[in-house]
Write a protein that holds these residues in place. Structure first.
Motif, PDB file in Angstrom:
ATOM      1  N   SER A 104       0.594  -1.282  -0.033  1.00  0.00           N
ATOM      2  CA  SER A 104       0.057   0.005  -0.065  1.00  0.00           C
ATOM      3  C   SER A 104       0.751   1.085  -0.117  1.00  0.00           C
ATOM      4  O   SER A 104       0.175   2.442  -0.270  1.00  0.00           O
ATOM      5  CB  SER A 104      -0.991  -0.053   1.140  1.00  0.00           C
ATOM      6  N   ASP A 105       2.040   1.035   0.387  1.00  0.00           N
ATOM      7  CA  ASP A 105       2.852   2.316   0.169  1.00  0.00           C
ATOM      8  C   ASP A 105       3.474   2.829  -1.212  1.00  0.00           C
ATOM      9  O   ASP A 105       4.291   3.720  -1.156  1.00  0.00           O
ATOM     10  CB  ASP A 105       3.942   2.258   1.228  1.00  0.00           C
ATOM     11  N   MET A 106       3.169   2.005  -2.156  1.00  0.00           N
ATOM     12  CA  MET A 106       3.538   2.380  -3.548  1.00  0.00           C
ATOM     13  C   MET A 106       3.119   3.472  -4.212  1.00  0.00           C
ATOM     14  O   MET A 106       1.840   3.665  -4.063  1.00  0.00           O
ATOM     15  CB  MET A 106       3.616   1.054  -4.513  1.00  0.00           C
ATOM     16  N   VAL A 107       3.871   4.434  -4.668  1.00  0.00           N
ATOM     17  CA  VAL A 107       3.130   5.635  -5.399  1.00  0.00           C
ATOM     18  C   VAL A 107       3.694   5.635  -6.713  1.00  0.00           C
ATOM     19  O   VAL A 107       4.738   5.351  -7.151  1.00  0.00           O
ATOM     20  CB  VAL A 107       4.037   6.892  -4.768  1.00  0.00           C
ATOM     21  N   THR A 108       2.525   5.837  -7.649  1.00  0.00           N
ATOM     22  CA  THR A 108       3.025   6.105  -8.994  1.00  0.00           C
ATOM     23  C   THR A 108       2.833   7.491  -9.399  1.00  0.00           C
ATOM     24  O   THR A 108       1.887   8.251  -8.899  1.00  0.00           O
ATOM     25  CB  THR A 108       2.020   5.159  -9.966  1.00  0.00           C
ATOM     26  N   LEU A 109       3.696   8.017 -10.092  1.00  0.00           N
ATOM     27  CA  LEU A 109       3.748   9.584 -10.410  1.00  0.00           C
ATOM     28  C   LEU A 109       3.524   9.555 -12.360  1.00  0.00           C
ATOM     29  O   LEU A 109       4.194   8.692 -12.718  1.00  0.00           O
ATOM     30  CB  LEU A 109       5.034  10.281 -10.372  1.00  0.00           C
ATOM     31  N   ARG A 110       2.451  10.160 -12.351  1.00  0.00           N
ATOM     32  CA  ARG A 110       2.054  10.024 -13.808  1.00  0.00           C
ATOM     33  C   ARG A 110       1.792  11.482 -14.472  1.00  0.00           C
ATOM     34  O   ARG A 110       0.989  12.294 -13.490  1.00  0.00           O
ATOM     35  CB  ARG A 110       0.836   9.044 -13.798  1.00  0.00           C
ATOM     36  N   ALA A 111       1.938  11.735 -15.636  1.00  0.00           N
ATOM     37  CA  ALA A 111       1.533  12.905 -16.228  1.00  0.00           C
ATOM     38  C   ALA A 111       0.055  13.020 -16.245  1.00  0.00           C
ATOM     39  O   ALA A 111      -0.723  12.020 -16.678  1.00  0.00           O
ATOM     40  CB  ALA A 111       2.419  13.064 -17.740  1.00  0.00           C
ATOM     41  N   THR A 112      -0.433  14.262 -16.303  1.00  0.00           N
ATOM     42  CA  THR A 112      -1.977  14.332 -16.468  1.00  0.00           C
ATOM     43  C   THR A 112      -2.245  15.392 -17.586  1.00  0.00           C
ATOM     44  O   THR A 112      -1.334  16.386 -17.866  1.00  0.00           O
ATOM     45  CB  THR A 112      -2.851  14.571 -15.021  1.00  0.00           C
ATOM     46  N   THR A 113      -3.032  15.347 -18.291  1.00  0.00           N
ATOM     47  CA  THR A 113      -3.544  16.389 -19.161  1.00  0.00           C
ATOM     48  C   THR A 113      -4.867  17.037 -19.192  1.00  0.00           C
ATOM     49  O   THR A 113      -5.695  16.050 -18.978  1.00  0.00           O
ATOM     50  CB  THR A 113      -3.272  15.778 -20.708  1.00  0.00           C
ATOM     51  N   SER A 114      -4.989  18.323 -19.028  1.00  0.00           N
ATOM     52  CA  SER A 114      -6.104  18.504 -18.608  1.00  0.00           C
ATOM     53  C   SER A 114      -7.189  18.603 -19.810  1.00  0.00           C
ATOM     54  O   SER A 114      -6.540  18.525 -20.989  1.00  0.00           O
ATOM     55  CB  SER A 114      -6.224  20.073 -18.088  1.00  0.00           C
ATOM     56  N   GLN A 115      -8.411  18.654 -19.880  1.00  0.00           N
ATOM     57  CA  GLN A 115      -9.343  18.549 -20.906  1.00  0.00           C
ATOM     58  C   GLN A 115      -9.063  19.636 -21.985  1.00  0.00           C
ATOM     59  O   GLN A 115      -9.178  19.178 -23.135  1.00  0.00           O
ATOM     60  CB  GLN A 115     -10.693  18.546 -20.317  1.00  0.00           C
ATOM     61  N   GLU A 116      -8.787  21.042 -21.517  1.00  0.00           N
ATOM     62  CA  GLU A 116      -8.685  22.071 -22.250  1.00  0.00           C
ATOM     63  C   GLU A 116      -7.320  21.647 -23.339  1.00  0.00           C
ATOM     64  O   GLU A 116      -7.409  21.986 -24.573  1.00  0.00           O
ATOM     65  CB  GLU A 116      -8.498  23.302 -21.635  1.00  0.00           C
ATOM     66  N   ASP A 128      -0.758  27.923 -12.394  1.00  0.00           N
ATOM     67  CA  ASP A 128      -1.007  26.675 -13.239  1.00  0.00           C
ATOM     68  C   ASP A 128      -1.245  25.517 -12.335  1.00  0.00           C
ATOM     69  O   ASP A 128      -0.621  25.198 -11.251  1.00  0.00           O
ATOM     70  CB  ASP A 128       0.363  26.350 -14.274  1.00  0.00           C
ATOM     71  N   LYS A 129      -1.984  24.646 -12.948  1.00  0.00           N
ATOM     72  CA  LYS A 129      -1.995  23.469 -12.093  1.00  0.00           C
ATOM     73  C   LYS A 129      -1.108  22.399 -12.315  1.00  0.00           C
ATOM     74  O   LYS A 129      -0.556  22.546 -13.559  1.00  0.00           O
ATOM     75  CB  LYS A 129      -3.516  22.703 -12.671  1.00  0.00           C
ATOM     76  N   ASP A 130      -0.832  21.509 -11.514  1.00  0.00           N
ATOM     77  CA  ASP A 130       0.224  20.405 -11.916  1.00  0.00           C
ATOM     78  C   ASP A 130      -0.183  19.867 -13.110  1.00  0.00           C
ATOM     79  O   ASP A 130      -1.430  19.336 -13.322  1.00  0.00           O
ATOM     80  CB  ASP A 130       0.242  19.501 -10.624  1.00  0.00           C
ATOM     81  N   ASP A 131       0.973  19.364 -13.967  1.00  0.00           N
ATOM     82  CA  ASP A 131       0.678  18.404 -14.764  1.00  0.00           C
ATOM     83  C   ASP A 131       1.083  17.069 -14.792  1.00  0.00           C
ATOM     84  O   ASP A 131       1.356  16.313 -15.562  1.00  0.00           O
ATOM     85  CB  ASP A 131       1.345  19.127 -16.109  1.00  0.00           C
TER      86      ASP A 131
END
Ligand SMILES: Nc1ncnc2c1ncn2[C@@H]1O[C@H](COP(=O)(O)OP(=O)(O)OP(=O)(O)O)[C@@H](O)[C@H]1O
Ligand SMILES: [Mg+2]
Lengths: 240, 412
Positions: B63-75, B261-264
């Motif tokens: 339960s302590d694993m973290v995944t870091l992943r890019a996000t793209t907003s809808q706009e 700006d939001k985190d990407d």
């Protein structure tokens, strides 16, 4: 005869029906006192108000006006629960149209009034069996009403009225469907009950039964037309 | 003269007799309630079974694993942008972030799964390009051979570590170490097979192939800047929030994000996954609850309808009973009990039916460990059906109790 012995007191009792805007009097200004342990016949032509009067006496119907004192209690002031108690304990009612429960056996029909008393089932059964014995139907306990003849149904209705040992027994043509032999048996039963101290009021078409009673009230068009006592000698002759 | 208990007992007796007399009609009347309760029990049982198994598997996963992943907003997506985490981002983070035990880059080599073949077998599977750190972060252990080492990565060796179902699907021998498989036309040697993990959410977790990150990156050629996932595990006792803050600061600077700006990128934790799954189960349960509520309402109206019919039908009987001394309360209780018995009867049948259905469904879904009917669902169903019996039985019962004896006797 003291005033207190009048178990039923009707003063100015009327029963009105509204029919198409017109008023119709089934009963009009009835004044009637019935003494405890009296044996009364109510006669009169069809439609004269006999059943209407009986329904009022049995606390099944309420008069449009007038006062009804049962055991000196004004019936008009009682609520439904109190009336239910009276129907269950003080009055036994034999209906002109029997009014048996079609889905219940003969025994269950006779036990039904005892359901509304807190009695164990076995005691209810014993009491019902005894009552059925008295009307000669001990062998039909498990039958359903539709498996019985008209006369047998009438006797079940009588047994059901007797089973609670009510102080007042009201019979609306209780022998209307019986042959003369059974009628005599049933009349003997009423005589017995009368001797045991019950007050009996019977509606009848038959002169013989009327003559058999102590008092005869004749209704015509909702009014008491005649109220007479039979003399004892005459009754004695008829008494088997 | 009567105690309520006496009336209840006699009322129950009369009610049962009447239900027996109209067995077919009674059964049809309760159908709405049967269906409603069966539906609630089935849905709840399946959802509970599913979420308890998922919780267990997520815990298993670490339960302590973290995944870091890019996000793209809808706009941004609409403008044709897609944000990425680059291998350079990974290298910088790996060098700078403190309190992190293992950090690994993972690349989804081909976004739609790749064609892999061995002999005449060709399968579609997930191909991941990653480094040696991946093993520790994701806790994947070899049952045969070994995992990818940093030397494999450094030298861009063409080796693969494969999942058990990938092995089975490719019809590889039980011991496939040393066999060659073809990955988009290039040959790779198998160096290890992973321990089986089973399935999660009904997805096979053993159908994958892992190759060294740099090998995959070179094969991708121009796509070296391909988006990657970064996996890490905070050091024992380290504060995850603090770690996330460090990463956020570094990445925002590298991605030239200004104040508002939001985190990407986003952090995906097992806890978050659990929470979002719990959200899904809750909303499914709520929707199902709404549907069930409506069907129970319809069922209740069915009971009321039949009770009203029954009161009308039995008007004469009610009149006779009143003439024989039944009090209004007694009559009311009798009809109320009848409605209650009808709806409880429907509730019990519905419960059994729903339970059976849930067990059946869990047998059809191999990844489900078994349906669970929680006590609260049973209690709720019975509470609900009781309430329906009382609420919808009340009106007919009052109607019956109020009947005037002489009118009831004259009723044809
Ligand atoms: N519910 C009612 N609405 C209107 N009229 C009624 C109602 N009940 C009784 N009546 C009328 O009251 C009158 C008396 O009826 P009741 O039944 O008392 O007669 P009865 O003397 O018992 O007759 P029978 O000897 O035929 O039984 C009849 O004319 C009847 O039509
Ligand atoms: Mg009459």
């Amino acid at each position: 005869m003291t005033y207190d012995d009048q178990v039923i007191k009707l003063s100015n009792i009327s029963k009105r029906y509204e029919m198409g805007g017109e008023q119709f009097y089934a009963l009009r200004d009835i004044n009637l006192h019935i003494t405890r342990n009296d044996y009364v016949a109510i006669i009169g032509p069809s439609g004269s108000g006999k059943s209407t009067l009986m329904n009022i006496l049995g606390c099944l119907d309420i008069p449009s006006s007038g006062e009804y004192l049962l055991d000196d209690q004004p019936v008009a002031s009682m609520d439904e629960a109190e009336l239910a108690k009276i129907r269950n304990q003080s009055v036994g009612f034999i209906f002109q149209s029997f009014n048996l429960l079609p889905r219940a056996t003969v025994l269950a029909n006779v036990m039904q009034p005892l359901v509304y008393r807190m009695l164990p089932t076995s005691e209810r059964q014993n009491m019902a069996k005894q009552a059925l014995q008295r009307v000669g139907l001990a062998d039909k306990l498990g039958h359903f009403p539709n498996q019985l003849s008209g006369g047998q149904r009438q006797r079940v209705a009588i047994a059901r009225a007797l089973v609670t040992k009510p102080a007042i027994l009201l019979g609306d043509e209780p022998t209307g469907n019986l042959d003369s032999k059974t009628t005599q048996d049933i009349m003997k039963l009423f005589d017995e009950l009368h001797r045991e101290g019950h007050t009996i009021v019977l509606v009848t078409h038959e002169q013989e039964i009327a003559d058999h009673c102590q008092r005869v009230i004749r209704l015509v068009d909702g009014k008491v037309a005649k109220d007479s006592r039979n003399d004892a000698a005459q009754r004695e002759r008829l008494h088997v | 003269m009567f105690s309520g208990l006496h009336a209840a007992i006699e009322g129950t007796r009369a009610a049962l007799a009447s239900i027996r007399a109209h067995a077919m009609r009674s059964a049809l009347t309760t159908l709405g309630i049967v269906i409603g309760v069966a539906a609630v029990i089935t849905v709840v049982a399946v959802m509970e079974g599913l979420s308890s198994s998922i919780d267990a598997q997520l815990d298993d996963l670490g339960s302590d694993m973290v995944t870091l992943r890019a996000t793209t907003s809808q706009e941004q997506a609409m403008l044709g942008f897609s944000n990425k985490l680059s291998y350079d981002d990974f290298l910088v983070l790996k060098a700078k972030v403190k309190d992190v035990e293992d950090m690994s880059a993972s690349m989804q080599a081909f976004s739609f799964g790749s064609t892999v073949s061995y002999g005449r077998e060709t399968i579609q599977t997930q191909v991941i390009g990653t480094d040696s750190g991946y093993q520790k972060v994701i806790k994947v252990f070899p049952q045969q051979g070994r995992f990818i080492r940093s030397t494999d990565d450094d030298r861009r060796r063409r080796v693969v570590f494969i999942g058990e179902s990938a092995r089975k699907k490719l019809k590889l021998p039980d011991n496939p170490i040393g066999e060659f498989i073809s990955l988009s036309g290039e040959w790779f040697r198998i160096i290890g097979v992973a321990e089986e993990r089973g399935s999660l959410f009904g997805f096979d977790q053993d159908n994958y192939i892992i190759a060294p990150f740099s090998t995959m990156a070179s094969l991708a050629g121009a796509r070296v800047t391909e988006n990657i996932d970064i996996l890490f595990r905070p050091a024992a006792g380290a504060d995850l929030d603090n770690v996330q803050t460090q990463i956020r600061q570094i990445l925002r600077k590298r991605h030239h994000l200004s104040g508002d700006d939001k985190d990407d990128f986003e952090f995906i934790t097992a806890k978050k996954t659990k929470e979002s799954f719990a959200k899904v189960t809750t909303s499914v349960t709520l929707v199902a609850g709404g549907v069930v509520g409506i069907s129970l309402l319809v069922g209740g109206i069915g009971v009321m309808n039949i009770m009203l019919v029954s009161v009308t039908e039995r008007t004469r009987e009610i009149g006779i009973n009143k003439a024989l001394g039944a009090t209004p309360n007694f009559i009311m209780l009798q009809f109320l009990v009848e409605a209650l018995v009808l709806s409880l009867f429907g509730g019990i049948i519905g419960l059994l039916l729903g339970w059976g259905l849930a067990v059946f469904i869990s047998m059809l879904m191999p990844s489900m460990p078994g349906a669970l009917v929680p006590g609260w669902a049973i209690a709720l169903s019975f509470g609900f059906t009781t309430a329906i019996g009382v609420i919808f039985g009340l009106m007919p019962a009052v109607k019956a109790a109020k009947l005037n004896p002489i009118d009831a006797l004259r009723y044809e």
